[in-house]
Design an enzyme around this catalytic site. Structure first.
Site, short mmCIF file in Angstrom:
data_model
loop_
_atom_site.label_atom_id
_atom_site.label_comp_id
_atom_site.label_asym_id
_atom_site.label_seq_id
_atom_site.Cartn_x
_atom_site.Cartn_y
_atom_site.Cartn_z
N LYS A 1 0.94 -1.11 -0.07
CA LYS A 1 0.00 0.13 0.00
C LYS A 1 0.89 1.16 0.00
O LYS A 1 2.19 1.30 0.46
CB LYS A 1 -1.08 -0.09 1.16
CG LYS A 1 -1.86 0.89 1.18
CD LYS A 1 -2.81 0.78 2.51
CE LYS A 1 -4.05 1.60 2.71
NZ LYS A 1 -4.86 1.57 3.94
N SER B 1 -9.48 1.27 2.90
CA SER B 1 -8.42 2.01 1.98
C SER B 1 -7.37 1.09 1.40
O SER B 1 -6.86 1.69 0.67
CB SER B 1 -7.78 3.29 2.88
OG SER B 1 -6.98 2.54 3.84
N SER C 1 -10.27 -1.22 6.99
CA SER C 1 -9.29 -0.80 5.62
C SER C 1 -8.78 -2.22 4.86
O SER C 1 -8.30 -2.16 3.77
CB SER C 1 -8.24 0.11 5.93
OG SER C 1 -8.92 1.30 6.11
#
Length: 474
Positions: A83, A159, A183
């Protein structure tokens, strides 16, 4: 090896086993994934910064270690995405924001270093909402929207949505995301893969933005966690990621596997946390998972509710917004066009006003009381089965469309927020496909008993199946 034609389709465990045995090389595994990325990433837009040459070099180093008679690691040659919040040495950690486009990392973040030490190969950064703060849908100022490989009309979640979409579509066997309220678990559920949110302190991490450490809510809520297509691959990542690191004094040396739970293990099932409503298809996913657990010998009991949910959601929201408030005028300008809407809707929904120190201190004490209530609940029931999200996957941007859409999304992810606040582990696992979209559940456990969550999730997976990789749908 016949599987050479489809190396990207193999589980991480199978990829590593083939490299370790010499059946294929790590370089071959990486090349097959690079070809897959070239094929599908133009449609999905999950991989942001592709590290093709570096991945080839890292894979070649794995092959040299094996040729020299050294142990190449339990994840030898397995490609993983990282990420955009998490540092890869020599690569910008952009957080999806133009402001950080050239923010080059000086070293690997602890979880990246631990996966590398296990033989895995970072193949690229993955997309996320700008600065994590722009919403639930994975859309960043720098890289645009990530598509859900199952259907472009629904979000891949966030996310860590880039990792979820990349793993689901075969661009990487493992994704390294993080979770502070769903997330990892939301994109796992929306993309049809498995995801692990560990206990606070289980994995070492470094969530500093620059030289300064984050404030309390960020310290205790945000945990790094893996996504994978199978629970067995999550287990491999879990074993590699756990441990201590001097860069993170929060990480503790707790055994990976605890005492065997009494048989039959009790599982509390809650289909509608807080009684706030749940979609029939989500309810069915929970019931299907319960049946799978019963078949595997678990004692599943439906219980009225989880402990003190409304209070947990109030403490979660007020603590996080209290930390945004002092820096919000600056941060707001870093989020790009319309990127401010999600946080400002949260502030409006909670009537956010400046919080004084006594009130903030009260919230920290309330959090401890909530942790105690959950510990007592999980002392009776070692596992909790419930929804990840109380609705089907939703359209991109619903959470920032208007206050009604924002409230709807916040309400649907309530169990994720509560379990993040109290710091307990959870594994999201798919339960199947309905009307062309994946559904899943989460299994929540006692602190530092990720092993029980993984074992139960594997029982669900054995009964209900693995549903990815998938070719992206146009």
């Amino acid at each position: 090896m016949g599987a050479q034609q489809t190396l990207w389709k193999l589980t991480a465990a199978a990829q590593a086993a083939a490299v370790r045995s010499g059946e294929v090389t790590a370089v071959q595994v990486v090349e097959h994934h690079l070809e897959r990325i070239a094929e599908v990433n133009p449609v999905v837009n999950a991989v942001t910064q592709l590290l093709a040459d570096r991945a080839r070099a890292d894979a070649a180093a794995v092959d040299r270690r094996r040729a020299a008679g050294e142990d190449p690691g339990p994840l030898a040659g397995v490609p993983f995405t990282v990420k955009e919040t998490t540092a890869i040495e020599g690569v910008p950690t952009t957080y999806g924001a133009e402001h950080f486009r050239h923010h080059v990392a000086h070293s690997d973040a602890p979880p990246v270093a631990r996966l590398r030490a296990a033989g895995a190969v970072p193949i690229g950064h993955s997309n996320m909402p700008t600065l994590i703060l722009a919403g639930i849908h994975t859309r960043s100022e720098l890289y645009g929207d990530t598509a859900n490989p199952w259907a472009p009309g629904v979000t891949p979640g966030g996310s860590s949505g880039g990792d979820g979409a990349a793993v689901a579509s075969g661009m990487a066997a493992i994704g390294l995301g993080n979770d502070s309220g769903g997330s990892v678990r939301l994109p796992a559920s929306f993309c049809g893969v498995a995801g692990l949110k560990p206990t606070y302190g289980r994995f070492p991490a470094d969530h500093r933005l620059g030289a300064e450490d984050p404030a309390l809510a960020t310290q205790v809520l945000v945990v790094d966690g893996p996504l994978a297509r199978t629970v067995g691959d999550l287990r491999l990542a879990y074993e590699a990621l756990a441990g201590t690191d001097p860069r993170d004094p929060r990480a503790v040396a707790v055994p990976l596997y605890g005492a065997r739970a009494p048989r039959p293990t009790k599982v509390a099932m809650v289909t509608d946390p807080g009684g706030k409503g749940v979609h029939p298809l989500v309810r069915k996913a929970v019931e299907d998972a319960a049946d799978a657990l019963r078949d595997a010998g678990y004692e599943v009991r439906e219980v009225p509710d989880v402990p003190r949910l409304d209070e947990a959601l109030e403490v979660y929201g007020r603590m996080t917004l209290a930390e945004f408030a002092p820096t919000w005028p600056v941060v707001r300008n870093l989020l790009g066009k319309e990127g401010h809407r999600y946080i400002e809707m949260s502030m409006e929904a909670r009537d956010a006003v400046p919080m004084d120190v006594p009130e903030y201190l009260r919230l920290t004490g309330a959090r401890l009381g909530l942790q105690r209530a959950w510990a007592e609940f999980l002392d009776t029931y070692p596992l909790l089965l419930g929804p990840v999200f109380a609705e089907p996957p939703f359209e991109p941007g619903l959470e920032v469309r208007d206050l009604e859409g924002h409230a709807r999304v916040q309400k649907a992810m309530r169990l994720c927020a509560a379990t993040s606040l109290v710091g307990v582990p959870a594994v999201a696992v798919p339960t199947g496909v309905t009307d062309g979209l994946p559904y899943g559940v989460q299994l929540v456990g006692r602190a530092y008993r990720e092993d029980l969550c993984l074992e139960a999730a594997e029982a669900v997976e054995r009964r209900l199946g693995v549903i990815t990789p998938i070719d992206p749908r146009s």
